[in-house]
Design an enzyme around this catalytic site. Sequence first.
Site, PDB file in Angstrom:
ATOM      1  N   LYS A 113       0.113  41.346  62.944  1.00 53.38           N
ATOM      2  CA  LYS A 113      -0.115  42.724  63.389  1.00 53.38           C
ATOM      3  C   LYS A 113       0.136  43.744  62.287  1.00 53.38           C
ATOM      4  CE  LYS A 113       0.246  42.246  68.339  1.00 53.38           C
ATOM      5  NZ  LYS A 113       0.796  42.717  69.594  1.00 53.38           N
ATOM      6  N   LYS A 194      -6.672  34.151  68.334  1.00 48.75           N
ATOM      7  CA  LYS A 194      -6.557  34.115  69.794  1.00 48.75           C
ATOM      8  C   LYS A 194      -7.265  35.316  70.426  1.00 48.75           C
ATOM      9  CE  LYS A 194      -2.355  36.657  70.789  1.00 48.75           C
ATOM     10  NZ  LYS A 194      -1.436  36.927  71.855  1.00 48.75           N
ATOM     11  N   LYS A 197      -6.061  41.440  73.736  1.00 51.50           N
ATOM     12  CA  LYS A 197      -6.516  42.666  74.378  1.00 51.50           C
ATOM     13  C   LYS A 197      -6.612  43.831  73.409  1.00 51.50           C
ATOM     14  CE  LYS A 197      -2.375  42.716  76.975  1.00 51.50           C
ATOM     15  NZ  LYS A 197      -1.256  42.523  76.058  1.00 51.50           N
TER      16      LYS A 197
HETATM   17  N1  AQP Z   1      -5.422  34.209  74.029  1.00 49.82           N
HETATM   18  C1  AQP Z   1      -4.415  33.860  74.801  1.00 49.82           C
HETATM   19  N2  AQP Z   1      -4.376  32.616  75.347  1.00 49.82           N
HETATM   20  C2  AQP Z   1      -3.356  32.252  76.145  1.00 49.82           C
HETATM   21  N3  AQP Z   1      -2.330  33.063  76.467  1.00 49.82           N
HETATM   22  C3  AQP Z   1      -2.319  34.298  75.953  1.00 49.82           C
HETATM   23  N4  AQP Z   1      -1.463  35.323  76.061  1.00 49.82           N
HETATM   24  C4  AQP Z   1      -1.923  36.371  75.346  1.00 49.82           C
HETATM   25  N5  AQP Z   1      -3.083  36.045  74.754  1.00 49.82           N
HETATM   26  C5  AQP Z   1      -3.356  34.760  75.105  1.00 49.82           C
HETATM   27  C6  AQP Z   1      -0.251  35.302  76.863  1.00 49.82           C
HETATM   28  O1  AQP Z   1      -0.254  36.467  77.673  1.00 49.82           O
HETATM   29  C7  AQP Z   1       1.073  36.904  77.829  1.00 49.82           C
HETATM   30  C8  AQP Z   1       1.155  38.378  77.603  1.00 49.82           C
HETATM   31  O2  AQP Z   1       1.092  38.685  76.285  1.00 49.82           O
HETATM   32  P1  AQP Z   1       1.492  40.131  75.783  1.00 49.82           P
HETATM   33  O3  AQP Z   1       0.711  41.157  76.466  1.00 49.82           O
HETATM   34  O4  AQP Z   1       2.957  40.322  75.887  1.00 49.82           O
HETATM   35  O5  AQP Z   1       1.168  40.101  74.280  1.00 49.82           O
HETATM   36  P2  AQP Z   1       0.322  39.187  73.436  1.00 49.82           P
HETATM   37  O6  AQP Z   1       0.749  37.760  73.508  1.00 49.82           O
HETATM   38  O7  AQP Z   1       0.330  39.782  72.066  1.00 49.82           O
HETATM   39  O8  AQP Z   1      -1.094  39.335  74.126  1.00 49.82           O
HETATM   40  P3  AQP Z   1      -2.387  40.013  73.594  1.00 49.82           P
HETATM   41  O9  AQP Z   1      -3.400  39.992  74.675  1.00 49.82           O
HETATM   42  O10 AQP Z   1      -2.781  39.421  72.289  1.00 49.82           O
HETATM   43  O11 AQP Z   1      -1.909  41.499  73.413  1.00 49.82           O
HETATM   44  P4  AQP Z   1      -1.933  42.417  72.152  1.00 49.82           P
HETATM   45  O12 AQP Z   1      -3.341  42.404  71.698  1.00 49.82           O
HETATM   46  O13 AQP Z   1      -1.480  43.734  72.656  1.00 49.82           O
HETATM   47  O14 AQP Z   1      -0.994  41.837  71.155  1.00 49.82           O
HETATM   48  C9  AQP Z   1       1.950  36.077  76.912  1.00 49.82           C
HETATM   49  O15 AQP Z   1       2.608  35.104  77.690  1.00 49.82           O
HETATM   50  C10 AQP Z   1       0.972  35.427  75.998  1.00 49.82           C
HETATM   51  O16 AQP Z   1       1.411  34.166  75.577  1.00 49.82           O
END
Ligand code: AQP
Length: 331
Positions: A113, A194, A197
């Site tokens: 990030k 991955k 969002k």
């Molecule tokens: N691509 C993914 N596949 C499986 N699990 C996923 N998670 C996120 N992306 C995937 C799981 O969703 C939960 C919430 O995650 P988060 O919102 O705390 O942050 P993150 O993991 O950083 O998710 P994002 O969507 O990638 O958000 P941003 O873009 O804001 O950083 C976690 O349990 C994660 O494992």
Amino acid sequence: MSQLRVLSGIQPSGKLTLGNYIGAMRNFVALQDEHECFFMVVDLHAITVPQEPAALREQSEAVAALFVAAGIDPAKAAIFMQSHVHGHSELGWLMTTLSYMGELERMTQFKDKSEGKDAVGAGLFVYPALMAADILLYNSNLVPVGDDQKQHLELTRDLAGRFNHKFGDTFVVPEPFIPKVGARIMSLDDASKKMSKSNPNAGSAISLLDSPDEIRKKISRAKTDLGREVIFDVQNKPEISNLLSIYAQCSGQTIEQIQATYDGQGYGAFKKDLAEVVVNALEPLQRKYTDIRSSGAIHDILRDGAERANVVADKTLRAAKEAMGFLPSAR
Ligand code: AQP
């Protein structure tokens, strides 16, 4: 398995994706019947990268409503905003003071990030210490997360052990609960990343609230590999393997069954059906989401969830502060 305490959260940092659903929310639902569950919208984490206030408010309510729409029952699990439980910020600070720069620097999510950015907020750097506090505050035994959060969980375990060793047994050392299949759904435009969002390319992720036509368009444009065989082979066919995982997760079929169905048919037919599989899988969730948002019930659900969470969190925080040598407050 006897009843355990389960804690997890999702950031309101954008529109929730199919990755969040498959890797996290679906497991939350599966755990709520057996265990004492706390599921929160981690708004304090979301601000580790810049957020517009109006967007943060809307996304926070949307994530809470999606929890319910996905099947989390507020009568069984506490659903709440992280910022409504003050113990998170306070224990987060205590955990920050116990963390080493070196271990925080090793976190791959921080590296990803912060890569290429001129100004990187300190909050992004200490994020894993706040995440450790989130988990330890509830003395959670199990933390259902996608495979991408494994490293943060390891740090939480280290910090819990470090605290207990230094100040006496205070925290439960938690276990990750990572699903074997679908643990990491990859981006539609690049299967080496991955699905996320906050990816600025909207076509890289299927949002849980995308319309059927948006889903069809995104899947038809999803990157594919050389050749035309629909075969699961992560090394040589990473893009098709990811689409196969999504198909399997959304349909309940095995990878072998899907491969057999599309034997000799090529990518076009496979992608066309995959779009319908995803549209059908999301349809009930989207319907329920619209009902919840229009009813306004989410505010009462969040108030009740925060009350339940605060009872547990306050107790743990008091114990941790006392163990560290803070004077008890008068209240
Ligand atoms: N691509 C993914 N596949 C499986 N699990 C996923 N998670 C996120 N992306 C995937 C799981 O969703 C939960 C919430 O995650 P988060 O919102 O705390 O942050 P993150 O993991 O950083 O998710 P994002 O969507 O990638 O958000 P941003 O873009 O804001 O950083 C976690 O349990 C994660 O494992």
